[in-house]
Design a protein around this motif. Sequence first.
Motif, PDB file in Angstrom:
ATOM      1  N   ILE A  28       8.800   6.664  59.415  1.00 30.05           N
ATOM      2  CA  ILE A  28      10.123   6.246  58.951  1.00 30.05           C
ATOM      3  C   ILE A  28      10.870   5.467  60.030  1.00 30.05           C
ATOM      4  CG2 ILE A  28      11.402   8.315  59.637  1.00 30.05           C
ATOM      5  CD1 ILE A  28      12.766   8.166  56.843  1.00 30.05           C
ATOM      6  N   PHE A  29      10.497   5.652  61.284  1.00 29.96           N
ATOM      7  CA  PHE A  29      11.164   4.944  62.374  1.00 29.96           C
ATOM      8  C   PHE A  29      10.727   3.487  62.461  1.00 29.96           C
ATOM      9  CE2 PHE A  29      13.523   8.394  64.025  1.00 29.96           C
ATOM     10  CZ  PHE A  29      12.770   9.528  63.807  1.00 29.96           C
ATOM     11  N   ARG A  30       9.703   3.114  61.707  1.00 28.01           N
ATOM     12  CA  ARG A  30       9.267   1.718  61.665  1.00 28.01           C
ATOM     13  C   ARG A  30       9.971   0.937  60.557  1.00 28.01           C
ATOM     14  NH1 ARG A  30       4.566  -0.035  64.120  1.00 28.01           N
ATOM     15  NH2 ARG A  30       3.455   1.517  65.351  1.00 28.01           N
ATOM     16  N   ILE A  31      10.902   1.556  59.871  1.00 32.17           N
ATOM     17  CA  ILE A  31      11.570   0.915  58.740  1.00 32.17           C
ATOM     18  C   ILE A  31      12.941   0.392  59.173  1.00 32.17           C
ATOM     19  CG2 ILE A  31      12.572   1.275  56.461  1.00 32.17           C
ATOM     20  CD1 ILE A  31      10.476   3.459  56.016  1.00 32.17           C
ATOM     21  N   ASN A  32      13.176  -0.882  58.898  1.00 31.06           N
ATOM     22  CA  ASN A  32      14.483  -1.474  59.168  1.00 31.06           C
ATOM     23  C   ASN A  32      14.666  -2.759  58.406  1.00 31.06           C
ATOM     24  OD1 ASN A  32      17.031  -1.751  60.320  1.00 31.06           O
ATOM     25  ND2 ASN A  32      16.229  -3.026  61.980  1.00 31.06           N
ATOM     26  N   PRO A  33      15.509  -2.786  57.369  1.00 31.57           N
ATOM     27  CA  PRO A  33      16.245  -1.627  56.907  1.00 31.57           C
ATOM     28  C   PRO A  33      15.538  -0.917  55.753  1.00 31.57           C
ATOM     29  CG  PRO A  33      17.064  -3.565  55.804  1.00 31.57           C
ATOM     30  CD  PRO A  33      15.925  -4.015  56.686  1.00 31.57           C
ATOM     31  N   MET A  34      16.174   0.163  55.301  1.00 36.50           N
ATOM     32  CA  MET A  34      15.784   0.827  54.067  1.00 36.50           C
ATOM     33  C   MET A  34      16.820   0.465  53.029  1.00 36.50           C
ATOM     34  SD  MET A  34      13.350   3.042  53.334  1.00 36.50           S
ATOM     35  CE  MET A  34      12.857   3.801  51.783  1.00 36.50           C
ATOM     36  N   GLY A  35      16.389   0.251  51.799  1.00 34.20           N
ATOM     37  CA  GLY A  35      17.347  -0.150  50.782  1.00 34.20           C
ATOM     38  C   GLY A  35      17.087   0.494  49.442  1.00 34.20           C
ATOM     39  N   SER A  53      18.209   0.822  60.876  1.00 33.50           N
ATOM     40  CA  SER A  53      17.629   1.844  61.756  1.00 33.50           C
ATOM     41  C   SER A  53      18.667   2.428  62.700  1.00 33.50           C
ATOM     42  CB  SER A  53      16.474   1.243  62.557  1.00 33.50           C
ATOM     43  OG  SER A  53      16.915   0.132  63.313  1.00 33.50           O
ATOM     44  N   GLY A  54      19.692   1.639  63.025  1.00 34.93           N
ATOM     45  CA  GLY A  54      20.740   2.133  63.897  1.00 34.93           C
ATOM     46  C   GLY A  54      21.756   3.013  63.204  1.00 34.93           C
ATOM     47  N   GLY A  55      21.630   3.108  61.885  1.00 31.08           N
ATOM     48  CA  GLY A  55      22.516   3.994  61.133  1.00 31.08           C
ATOM     49  C   GLY A  55      23.598   3.292  60.339  1.00 31.08           C
ATOM     50  N   ALA A  97      11.407  -0.571  51.527  1.00 36.32           N
ATOM     51  CA  ALA A  97      11.313  -0.403  52.973  1.00 36.32           C
ATOM     52  C   ALA A  97      10.796  -1.684  53.596  1.00 36.32           C
ATOM     53  CB  ALA A  97      10.388   0.759  53.312  1.00 36.32           C
ATOM     54  N   ASN A  98      11.526  -2.176  54.581  1.00 40.83           N
ATOM     55  CA  ASN A  98      11.052  -3.287  55.398  1.00 40.83           C
ATOM     56  C   ASN A  98      10.368  -2.659  56.612  1.00 40.83           C
ATOM     57  OD1 ASN A  98      10.808  -6.088  55.895  1.00 40.83           O
ATOM     58  ND2 ASN A  98      12.419  -5.943  57.433  1.00 40.83           N
ATOM     59  N   TYR A  99       9.044  -2.682  56.606  1.00 40.76           N
ATOM     60  CA  TYR A  99       8.243  -1.862  57.513  1.00 40.76           C
ATOM     61  C   TYR A  99       7.567  -2.705  58.585  1.00 40.76           C
ATOM     62  CZ  TYR A  99       5.241   2.119  58.743  1.00 40.76           C
ATOM     63  OH  TYR A  99       4.621   3.158  59.389  1.00 40.76           O
ATOM     64  N   GLU A 100       7.676  -2.274  59.824  1.00 40.21           N
ATOM     65  CA  GLU A 100       7.039  -2.986  60.928  1.00 40.21           C
ATOM     66  C   GLU A 100       5.575  -2.564  61.009  1.00 40.21           C
ATOM     67  OE1 GLU A 100       8.537  -2.200  64.865  1.00 40.21           O
ATOM     68  OE2 GLU A 100       8.031  -4.223  65.545  1.00 40.21           O
ATOM     69  N   MET A 101       4.689  -3.392  60.481  1.00 42.40           N
ATOM     70  CA  MET A 101       3.256  -3.072  60.474  1.00 42.40           C
ATOM     71  C   MET A 101       2.682  -3.165  61.883  1.00 42.40           C
ATOM     72  SD  MET A 101       2.828  -2.459  57.276  1.00 42.40           S
ATOM     73  CE  MET A 101       1.048  -2.458  57.050  1.00 42.40           C
ATOM     74  N   SER A 102       3.173  -4.145  62.627  1.00 43.37           N
ATOM     75  CA  SER A 102       2.773  -4.363  64.014  1.00 43.37           C
ATOM     76  C   SER A 102       3.902  -5.165  64.644  1.00 43.37           C
ATOM     77  CB  SER A 102       1.436  -5.102  64.082  1.00 43.37           C
ATOM     78  OG  SER A 102       1.529  -6.364  63.471  1.00 43.37           O
ATOM     79  N   PRO A 103       3.920  -5.329  65.968  1.00 42.26           N
ATOM     80  CA  PRO A 103       5.037  -6.067  66.583  1.00 42.26           C
ATOM     81  C   PRO A 103       5.265  -7.426  65.932  1.00 42.26           C
ATOM     82  CG  PRO A 103       3.750  -4.987  68.257  1.00 42.26           C
ATOM     83  CD  PRO A 103       3.013  -4.757  66.971  1.00 42.26           C
TER      84      PRO A 103
END
Length: 120
Positions: A28-35, A53-55, A97-103
């Motif tokens: 879940i920490f790889r998600i930014n943002p969640m909608g 992710s920053g809240g 979820a906008n998910y960071e698969m890799s950098p």
Amino acid sequence: QVQLVESGGGLVQEGGSLRLSCAVSGDIFRINPMGWYRQAPGKQRELVATLASGGSTDYPDSVKGRFTISRDNTKNTVYLQMNSLKPEDTAVYYCNANYEMSPRHWQSFWGQGTQVTVSS
């Protein structure tokens, strides 16, 4: 692969409340943002809440003050609390979820949707 599973939809009377849940498989920490989005019959899908992710959160005027997005990192779950529901809130609700698969490589994932029906 990231999977999102929504739950909590249903039939509610005008003025009532529902809480939608979106269970996330993955980090879940790889998600930014969640909608949370919704789509009513014959209408385009529209954004109803975002959680960075920053809240920080954001809502359109149509739901501001009535809907609240939040997340529980221990349960890998994102919620949408919906209060003072109106018939015009009737729609299928989806989490995204906008998910960071890799950098620097991000991919968008969608849940299957959950129906919310508000009766007058």
